[in-house]
Design a protein around this motif. Sequence first.
Motif, PDB file in Angstrom:
ATOM      1  N   ALA A 193      53.631  40.167  78.448  1.00  0.00           N
ATOM      2  CA  ALA A 193      53.876  38.980  77.624  1.00  0.00           C
ATOM      3  C   ALA A 193      54.002  37.699  78.434  1.00  0.00           C
ATOM      4  N   GLN A 194      54.615  37.773  79.617  1.00  0.00           N
ATOM      5  CA  GLN A 194      54.847  36.585  80.430  1.00  0.00           C
ATOM      6  C   GLN A 194      54.542  36.873  81.896  1.00  0.00           C
ATOM      7  N   ALA A 195      54.147  35.822  82.617  1.00  0.00           N
ATOM      8  CA  ALA A 195      53.971  35.930  84.060  1.00  0.00           C
ATOM      9  C   ALA A 195      55.316  35.655  84.723  1.00  0.00           C
ATOM     10  N   PRO A 196      55.907  36.614  85.427  1.00  0.00           N
ATOM     11  CA  PRO A 196      57.259  36.424  85.973  1.00  0.00           C
ATOM     12  C   PRO A 196      57.371  35.202  86.881  1.00  0.00           C
ATOM     13  N   VAL A 197      56.454  35.056  87.845  1.00  0.00           N
ATOM     14  CA  VAL A 197      56.458  33.908  88.753  1.00  0.00           C
ATOM     15  C   VAL A 197      55.009  33.572  89.087  1.00  0.00           C
ATOM     16  N   VAL A 198      54.655  32.293  88.983  1.00  0.00           N
ATOM     17  CA  VAL A 198      53.292  31.893  89.324  1.00  0.00           C
ATOM     18  C   VAL A 198      53.308  30.445  89.784  1.00  0.00           C
ATOM     19  N   ARG A 199      52.443  30.145  90.741  1.00  0.00           N
ATOM     20  CA  ARG A 199      52.226  28.771  91.170  1.00  0.00           C
ATOM     21  C   ARG A 199      50.713  28.548  91.180  1.00  0.00           C
ATOM     22  N   ASP A 200      50.232  27.682  90.307  1.00  0.00           N
ATOM     23  CA  ASP A 200      48.794  27.477  90.178  1.00  0.00           C
ATOM     24  C   ASP A 200      48.215  26.731  91.366  1.00  0.00           C
ATOM     25  N   LYS A 201      46.933  26.881  91.533  1.00  0.00           N
ATOM     26  CA  LYS A 201      46.190  26.248  92.621  1.00  0.00           C
ATOM     27  C   LYS A 201      46.246  24.725  92.500  1.00  0.00           C
ATOM     28  N   PRO A 202      46.503  23.992  93.599  1.00  0.00           N
ATOM     29  CA  PRO A 202      46.401  22.525  93.562  1.00  0.00           C
ATOM     30  C   PRO A 202      44.986  22.080  93.219  1.00  0.00           C
ATOM     31  N   PHE A 203      44.851  20.845  92.771  1.00  0.00           N
ATOM     32  CA  PHE A 203      43.517  20.342  92.438  1.00  0.00           C
ATOM     33  C   PHE A 203      43.428  18.847  92.701  1.00  0.00           C
ATOM     34  N   LEU A 204      42.219  18.402  92.967  1.00  0.00           N
ATOM     35  CA  LEU A 204      41.936  16.998  93.218  1.00  0.00           C
ATOM     36  C   LEU A 204      41.776  16.275  91.889  1.00  0.00           C
ATOM     37  N   TYR A 205      42.340  15.058  91.785  1.00  0.00           N
ATOM     38  CA  TYR A 205      42.154  14.270  90.569  1.00  0.00           C
ATOM     39  C   TYR A 205      42.126  12.791  90.912  1.00  0.00           C
ATOM     40  N   ILE A 206      41.674  11.971  89.954  1.00  0.00           N
ATOM     41  CA  ILE A 206      41.611  10.518  90.108  1.00  0.00           C
ATOM     42  C   ILE A 206      42.625   9.903  89.151  1.00  0.00           C
ATOM     43  N   ASP A 207      43.503   9.027  89.664  1.00  0.00           N
ATOM     44  CA  ASP A 207      44.513   8.425  88.806  1.00  0.00           C
ATOM     45  C   ASP A 207      43.962   7.208  88.067  1.00  0.00           C
ATOM     46  N   SER A 208      44.815   6.569  87.281  1.00  0.00           N
ATOM     47  CA  SER A 208      44.368   5.458  86.430  1.00  0.00           C
ATOM     48  C   SER A 208      43.893   4.252  87.237  1.00  0.00           C
ATOM     49  N   SER A 209      44.248   4.183  88.513  1.00  0.00           N
ATOM     50  CA  SER A 209      43.807   3.080  89.370  1.00  0.00           C
ATOM     51  C   SER A 209      42.549   3.416  90.157  1.00  0.00           C
ATOM     52  N   GLY A 210      42.008   4.614  89.925  1.00  0.00           N
ATOM     53  CA  GLY A 210      40.792   5.020  90.616  1.00  0.00           C
ATOM     54  C   GLY A 210      41.028   5.639  91.975  1.00  0.00           C
ATOM     55  N   ASN A 211      42.271   6.003  92.270  1.00  0.00           N
ATOM     56  CA  ASN A 211      42.596   6.589  93.563  1.00  0.00           C
ATOM     57  C   ASN A 211      42.578   8.115  93.495  1.00  0.00           C
ATOM     58  N   TYR A 212      42.113   8.742  94.565  1.00  0.00           N
ATOM     59  CA  TYR A 212      42.105  10.200  94.641  1.00  0.00           C
ATOM     60  C   TYR A 212      43.479  10.707  95.073  1.00  0.00           C
TER      61      TYR A 212
END
Length: 294
Positions: A147-166
């Motif tokens: 039913a549930q995942a006891p402990v998990v940490r998802d993979k980091p990911f690259l994104y662009i913020d509202s100012s266009g910065n990575y």
Amino acid sequence: MSMVTSTSHSAGSVTSHSRTAPEEPLSQCVETDWNGGNATENCWRGAENMEVVPPTGTDTWAVSQAAPFRRMDVHGSIQLDDNGFSSGGFLADSNLSGQVRSGSQQQWLSRDDAIGSWAGSNWKMVFVGVNGAPPQSFPAPPFTTVAQAPVVRDKPFLYIDSSGNYNVFVPAKRTYSAGTSWATGAPAGTSLPISQFFIAHPGDLAATIDAALAQGKNLLFTPGIYHLDSTINVTRPDTVVLGMGLVTLTPDNGVVPMKRPGRQRHRRHHVRPAAGRTSSRTRCPTTRPTRRPG
């Protein structure tokens, strides 16, 4: 809407750049027309952080092994084979409004997803923290449902913020989780500006990468195969080592590709230490401090 289609067996990965919920509407499919419907050679590919709107209502993701489908928002159903053999994959932190049809998939792992329904089974289908998963019924049909995942940490990911910065978003640890991390908005975690990363490219020397790590940088590998003539040493706690796409570290002359501290936390994602022509003693050892007597 753009179209992403894969009909070859070469490795590849497609990502988008949003922090809150998957964006960049796509019509995406990974098919096996090139191989008569046999998806057992569709390995080493991935898709993450995208919204998918299939024109026919059903996306195709016919893969086998090392093929994560992560943090995706599919408006419709998905077919996991292409009318031929297929053998395993991974679905995580994704929302699929329609039905997941496993077809010929021999085994499959789904974790922290929300799906409309699931159809199909062969050897073993595992669901951990999946809303909409079939009930526990192993071995007939072979559904193992937690039913549930006891402990998990998802993979980091690259994104662009509202100012266009990575930036690189590092998700927080989740406990007893079910469903996607972004169902109610931005997931919990930490954003790191790209200026805090050394961006590595195939051909960079291990000594160059090591020097950047020694200066306190995190490490982002661009896609490719990295031949290493010496060891990359990750010594700072909480260092993020992130591979874009599917990154391979190949040691030359029997060196150890990467060492990491034993009692200190660091995060390594989508970086695969491989075997070189000369045997290495180990691939990615954990170094532990010597214990003082007494």
